[in-house]
Scaffold this motif. Sequence first.
Motif, PDB file in Angstrom:
ATOM      1  N   ARG A 159      -9.215   4.615 -11.431  1.00  0.00           N
ATOM      2  CA  ARG A 159      -9.719   4.064 -10.214  1.00  0.00           C
ATOM      3  C   ARG A 159     -10.675   2.792 -10.617  1.00  0.00           C
ATOM      4  O   ARG A 159     -10.671   1.884  -9.992  1.00  0.00           O
ATOM      5  N   LEU A 162      -8.140  -0.011 -10.887  1.00  0.00           N
ATOM      6  CA  LEU A 162      -7.469  -0.483  -9.679  1.00  0.00           C
ATOM      7  C   LEU A 162      -8.726  -1.311  -8.963  1.00  0.00           C
ATOM      8  O   LEU A 162      -8.461  -2.331  -8.263  1.00  0.00           O
ATOM      9  N   ALA A 163      -9.953  -0.631  -8.917  1.00  0.00           N
ATOM     10  CA  ALA A 163     -11.105  -1.430  -8.377  1.00  0.00           C
ATOM     11  C   ALA A 163     -11.156  -2.966  -8.772  1.00  0.00           C
ATOM     12  O   ALA A 163     -11.397  -3.780  -8.231  1.00  0.00           O
ATOM     13  N   ALA A 177      -9.147  -4.626 -10.259  1.00  0.00           N
ATOM     14  CA  ALA A 177      -7.913  -5.721  -9.925  1.00  0.00           C
ATOM     15  C   ALA A 177      -8.080  -5.901  -8.569  1.00  0.00           C
ATOM     16  O   ALA A 177      -7.771  -7.109  -8.176  1.00  0.00           O
ATOM     17  N   ILE A 178      -8.490  -5.314  -7.590  1.00  0.00           N
ATOM     18  CA  ILE A 178      -9.032  -5.661  -6.145  1.00  0.00           C
ATOM     19  C   ILE A 178      -9.880  -6.832  -6.354  1.00  0.00           C
ATOM     20  O   ILE A 178      -9.567  -7.875  -5.774  1.00  0.00           O
ATOM     21  N   VAL A 179     -11.041  -6.464  -6.935  1.00  0.00           N
ATOM     22  CA  VAL A 179     -12.009  -7.494  -6.931  1.00  0.00           C
ATOM     23  C   VAL A 179     -11.555  -8.813  -7.728  1.00  0.00           C
ATOM     24  O   VAL A 179     -11.654  -9.911  -7.108  1.00  0.00           O
ATOM     25  N   GLY A 187      -8.761 -10.092  -7.684  1.00  0.00           N
ATOM     26  CA  GLY A 187      -7.469 -10.467  -6.832  1.00  0.00           C
ATOM     27  C   GLY A 187      -8.327 -11.531  -5.862  1.00  0.00           C
ATOM     28  O   GLY A 187      -7.747 -12.349  -5.490  1.00  0.00           O
ATOM     29  N   LEU A 188      -9.509 -10.913  -5.579  1.00  0.00           N
ATOM     30  CA  LEU A 188     -10.310 -11.687  -4.459  1.00  0.00           C
ATOM     31  C   LEU A 188     -10.813 -13.016  -5.203  1.00  0.00           C
ATOM     32  O   LEU A 188     -10.904 -14.105  -4.689  1.00  0.00           O
ATOM     33  N   TYR A 240     -18.916  -2.342  -8.375  1.00  0.00           N
ATOM     34  CA  TYR A 240     -17.833  -2.219  -7.282  1.00  0.00           C
ATOM     35  C   TYR A 240     -18.387  -1.864  -5.975  1.00  0.00           C
ATOM     36  O   TYR A 240     -18.214  -2.390  -5.052  1.00  0.00           O
ATOM     37  N   VAL A 252     -18.480  -4.201  -2.596  1.00  0.00           N
ATOM     38  CA  VAL A 252     -17.718  -3.592  -1.344  1.00  0.00           C
ATOM     39  C   VAL A 252     -18.815  -3.464  -0.287  1.00  0.00           C
ATOM     40  O   VAL A 252     -18.587  -4.133   0.819  1.00  0.00           O
ATOM     41  N   ASN A 255     -18.243  -6.364   2.811  1.00  0.00           N
ATOM     42  CA  ASN A 255     -18.030  -5.570   4.144  1.00  0.00           C
ATOM     43  C   ASN A 255     -18.931  -6.192   5.201  1.00  0.00           C
ATOM     44  O   ASN A 255     -18.666  -6.624   6.404  1.00  0.00           O
TER      45      ASN A 255
END
Length: 118
Positions: A21, A24-25, A27-29, A31-32, A59, A63, A67
Motif C-alpha cells: 500500500r 502504491l500510495a 506512486a499516486i502522490v 504522479g500528481l 499520505y 489526501v 480532497n
Amino acid sequence: MLQNYFKARILVPPVKSKYHRTQLAGAIVIGLLKNVFTLNEIKAGLLALLGNGTPKTGYNNFVVMFNEQAAKAGKELSDPTSLELKSASQATLMQYDAVQSILFWLSAKNRLKELMDD
C-alpha cells in the motif's frame, strides 16, 4: 515509470515484485506532484515530510488536504478545515503548498483547454 522512482530512491522497491500500500500510495502522490516539481524536489520534500511521521500519516494528510482543497477549486482560496495552519509544522505547511500547486496547475491547464476550444 515506477522503476525510475525506485532507482532514484524516492520509493522503496517491491519485494519479489509485490507492491504494498505504501508504494502504491507513494506512486499516486508522485504522479500528481511530478507535473509541478522535479523528482529531486519531490524526493527532498518526502524526506522532510517523512522525517516527522510515518508514510501512512503523510499520505492520509495529503489526501485530506487534497480532497478539501479540490472541493473548493475555482473558488476563493481558504485554509483547510482539517488543520490549523498557524500551528502546523513546516512539513505540513510544505504539504499544503504542494497541494495548492497541483490544484493551480490543474486549473491553469483547464483554462488553457477552454481557450483552445473557443
